[in-house]
Write a protein that holds these residues in place. Structure first.
Motif, PDB file in Angstrom:
ATOM      1  N   ARG A  53       0.842  -1.213   0.000  1.00  0.00           N
ATOM      2  CA  ARG A  53       0.000   0.000   0.000  1.00  0.00           C
ATOM      3  C   ARG A  53       0.869   1.253   0.000  1.00  0.00           C
ATOM      4  N   TRP A  94       0.867   4.080  -2.950  1.00  0.00           N
ATOM      5  CA  TRP A  94       0.615   5.495  -2.629  1.00  0.00           C
ATOM      6  C   TRP A  94       1.780   6.366  -3.097  1.00  0.00           C
ATOM      7  N   ALA A 152      -5.883   2.031   5.739  1.00  0.00           N
ATOM      8  CA  ALA A 152      -6.532   2.660   4.586  1.00  0.00           C
ATOM      9  C   ALA A 152      -5.885   2.169   3.290  1.00  0.00           C
ATOM     10  N   GLU A 153      -6.660   2.150   2.213  1.00  0.00           N
ATOM     11  CA  GLU A 153      -6.159   1.764   0.904  1.00  0.00           C
ATOM     12  C   GLU A 153      -5.469   2.955   0.248  1.00  0.00           C
ATOM     13  N   ALA A 190      -5.571   4.091  -2.724  1.00  0.00           N
ATOM     14  CA  ALA A 190      -6.443   4.903  -3.587  1.00  0.00           C
ATOM     15  C   ALA A 190      -7.258   5.908  -2.796  1.00  0.00           C
ATOM     16  N   ASP A 191      -7.430   5.651  -1.468  1.00  0.00           N
ATOM     17  CA  ASP A 191      -8.255   6.534  -0.636  1.00  0.00           C
ATOM     18  C   ASP A 191      -7.431   7.579   0.098  1.00  0.00           C
ATOM     19  N   VAL A 192      -6.116   7.540  -0.069  1.00  0.00           N
ATOM     20  CA  VAL A 192      -5.237   8.442   0.669  1.00  0.00           C
ATOM     21  C   VAL A 192      -4.566   9.382  -0.317  1.00  0.00           C
TER      22      VAL A 192
END
Length: 710
Positions: free
Chosen positions: A624, A628, A688-689, A691-693
């Motif tokens: 992850r 990111w 958290a993933e 893509a969401d951060v």
């Protein structure tokens, strides 16, 4: 002249090249091996042997200076009527001669600078870049034209190549097309169109082709590794189906790929002409064995298409001093140290004109200009204006002088913040912009802002804050003292502008990761071009070679920079490194969190454990973090390691920090990065993933130093 007398004084390989009177001939000539001597004696030998008349030879090179040197040597060898010209000079002469019968009417006006025409073209399509942006647009149009990319193909080609463009590719294509229309409408001719029209004229008109090929039957092309597709197009038109061609070059000195040059024509010469005579010049008459050993080591590490063709030089001069490797705490200390070494050399009798300080970017020159001035050493700046004579710096100083009176007596903002705010509208954005010209302007303004930071830090250490008045007074003092006397001085030059030159003593400075190779070199090919640029710098030295780097940008800064990877295997173990490790141990020993052993290796200290101790980390978390980082780097248009290095990501995955305090304890997470990326990293650790951060969208800006040199 007796043909054999022309060959007197040549070494065996030069003689072999000079005796190869019929093409195709390829001379691979290493730095300092006497290539100009070899090709001029070859030409004179061909004339003296009756193989070709002087008037039927065209020797082509890339600069008027090189062409003039070649003509001078040929005169001395009894061949004064040989044509030695640049590509552009030869093309203009032919185009002007044949224009009346091919086109008729008034000849086009040759424009030496595209800026004004590009500005009009940009305005006509609703694009309004600033002056620096216009220069970058002009350079990009030149690249497109020399690589034979048409406006209609520009967007597709640059997207496919992953090329960084100064504006969105679609906008560049629109300006490019408008520029070409404007040029044709007003009968303007740029240098690229001049080559293209000349090649087209020869190709399309058999009578003209016959006249040109009757005139020139014998071709020599110097610096063949720097030929671009448009120049190759013209050369092929001149040759027709003949092969009386001699090319000379060195793949290891290919440093202009960004401008469209390709070494492929040189490295692929044997494939195109299987019957070609290939001669290698490897006897280095320029440099001492000590310098040659460094050069051979550097280029032996090369990778990619040019690596198979690198030459191993053999020194012919007597021994000289060993190269010097010097580490400094910060950039000002490095500049001062270099200036003092130069002052000592001058006292010892070395002429100032035989000493050079070579930098990677023009923005680095300011510190050396000032340091040499402080030591009373005369200097000249080659290839660019002196720091305070650059247009962006002149405008910046004018703005700062005006602000001095506005803020006098009411300075509530710190000096550094005020200076950065004032320089912002002039181009000092947080992140470096795209485009070479824009980036160089940004780097110059950054150097000015850095001067404010250094001054503020020094004043703070003395117990009082620096004011705008203090800063402007400092600028005025530096501007007054940087002017060298009007006689020969030490040369400050960029590595690119130093090609083709040589000095007794050369100082290669700023040799850190992020500067050499430059941080913008992201692909393997770009890094290898940086290696070749370093090689060019090394081979400029005849006797004395000094290489230096600094661990931080400013006094008191974090000493996190790394010496350039190109120095690996060259520089001896640094005593200062050992002493710093000892100092760190005195202040607190870092121990492996697995076995408790003291850690001294930088990678081990970053991870917090011995490299061979078992590690335990969440592989999904590390993935992850990498996802990111990849997305953030793409959004900010920076290399991934500028966000965090692999070692720092692994340390985060292993330690799984759950608070700001714990994250700040991870090596490689400084205050700036903590502020910019801390929230995102902690969210990822919490599950958290990627893509969401979203990280702070600002570019690396102020923490480029920290991130580049972890």
């Amino acid at each position: 002249m007796d043909p054999d007398r022309v060959l007197e004084g040549l070494d065996p390989e030069q003689t072999q090249a000079a005796r190869a009177l019929r093409g195709p001939v390829c001379i691979l000539a290493g730095a300092g091996t006497g290539k100009t001597r070899a090709i001029t004696h070859r030409i004179a030998h061909a004339v003296a042997s009756g193989v070709v008349s002087e008037q039927q030879i065209l020797a082509v090179t890339f600069t008027a200076r090189a062409a003039g040197e070649m003509r001078g040597r040929l005169r001395g060898l009894g061949a004064p009527r040989v044509q030695a010209r640049t590509f552009h000079s030869a093309a203009l002469r032919q185009l002007s001669f044949f224009w009346p019968q091919v086109v008729g009417g008034p000849q086009p006006t040759l424009i030496e600078s595209k800026i004004q025409a590009v500005s009009r073209a940009a305005n006509s399509v609703g694009v309004q870049p600033d002056r620096t942006g216009l220069r970058d647009l002009a350079s990009e149009i030149e690249w497109a034209k020399v690589t034979q990319v048409r406006p209609t193909d520009y967007e597709r080609t640059t997207t496919k190549q992953g090329r960084q463009t100064p504006l969105p590719a679609a906008e560049v294509a629109r300006v490019f097309e408008a520029y070409e229309e404007l040029r044709r409408e007003h009968n303007l001719l740029d240098f690229e169109s001049m080559l293209e029209l000349t090649a087209g004229m020869i190709t399309e008109y058999p009578a003209i082709a016959q006249r040109v090929r009757d005139q020139y039957r014998y071709f020599v092309v110097d610096e063949f590794q720097d030929v671009n597709p448009l120049q190759k197009l013209l050369l092929d038109a001149w040759l027709g189906d003949r092969d009386d061609l001699c090319v000379v070059g060195d793949p290891s000195q290919t440093i202009y790929s960004f401008a469209g040059a390709t070494p492929g024509y040189l490295t692929g010469f044997g494939a195109r002409y299987p019957h070609a005579t290939v001669v290698e010049l490897v006897r280095d008459y320029r440099s001492t064995p000590q310098v040659v050993r460094v050069a051979n080591h550097v280029i032996a590490q090369a990778r990619g298409t040019t690596s198979a063709k690198h030459l191993t030089l053999r020194a012919q001069r007597p021994d000289g001093p060993d190269p010097m490797y010097k580490e400094y705490d910060d950039e000002p200390a490095e500049a001062t140290g270099v200036a003092r070494q130069i002052a000592v050399m001058l006292e010892g009798g070395t002429p100032a004109g035989e000493i050079a300080v070579l930098v990677r970017t023009n923005s680095q020159s300011a510190a050396y200009e000032q340091a040499l001035s402080d030591e009373g050493v005369p200097f000249t700046v080659r290839g660019t204006a002196r720091f305070f004579e650059r247009p962006e710096i002149k405008k910046a100083v004018h703005t700062l002088r005006g602000a001095r009176h506005e803020v006098a007596g009411e300075e509530s903002e710190p000096l550094v913040a005020t200076v950065r705010q004032l320089l912002g509208p002039l181009g000092l954005t947080e992140a470096a912009p795209e485009g070479r010209q824009a980036r160089e302007r940004w780097e110059s303004l950054s150097a000015l802002a850095q001067l404010a930071e250094d001054m503020a830090a020094t004043a703070g250490a003395r117990g009082r804050p620096a004011t705008m008045a203090d800063f402007v007074d400092e600028l005025d003092t530096r501007m007054a003292t940087e002017h060298a006397p009007g006689f020969e001085g030490v040369t400050i030059a960029s590595l690119h502008s130093a090609k083709g030159l040589e000095w007794d003593a050369v100082f290669l400075v700023g040799l850190t990761e992020g500067m050499m190779p430059i941080i913008y070199a992201e692909t393997d090919e770009q890094v290898e071009e940086e290696r070749r640029l370093f090689y060019v710098g090394v081979t400029r030295a005849r006797e004395s070679l000094s290489m230096s780097w600094s661990l931080s940008r400013s006094p008191g800064g974090r000493r996190t920079r790394k010496p350039s990877r190109f120095l690996d295997g060259l520089r001896p173990a640094s005593p200062s490194t050992s002493s710093r490790r000892a100092d760190r141990r005195k202040g607190g020993v870092s121990r492996c969190r697995v076995c408790g052993t003291s850690l001294s290796d930088a990678a081990e200290r970053k991870l917090g454990r011995c490299l061979d101790c078992p590690s335990s980390y969440d592989e999904a978390l590390l993935e992850r973090l990498r996802d990111w980082r990849r997305t953030s780097a793409q959004d900010q248009k920076v290399p991934a390691y500028v966000i965090f290095t692999d070692a720092t990501l692994q340390a985060i995955a292993e330690q799984e920090p759950s608070s700001v305090a714990q994250l700040s304890a991870v090596s490689g997470v400084g205050a700036v990065k903590l502020d910019r990326y801390g929230e995102a990293v902690l969210a990822l650790v919490a599950g958290a993933e990627a893509a969401d951060v979203v990280a702070d969208g600002a570019g690396p800006g102020a923490d480029v130093e920290e991130s580049t040199h972890e």
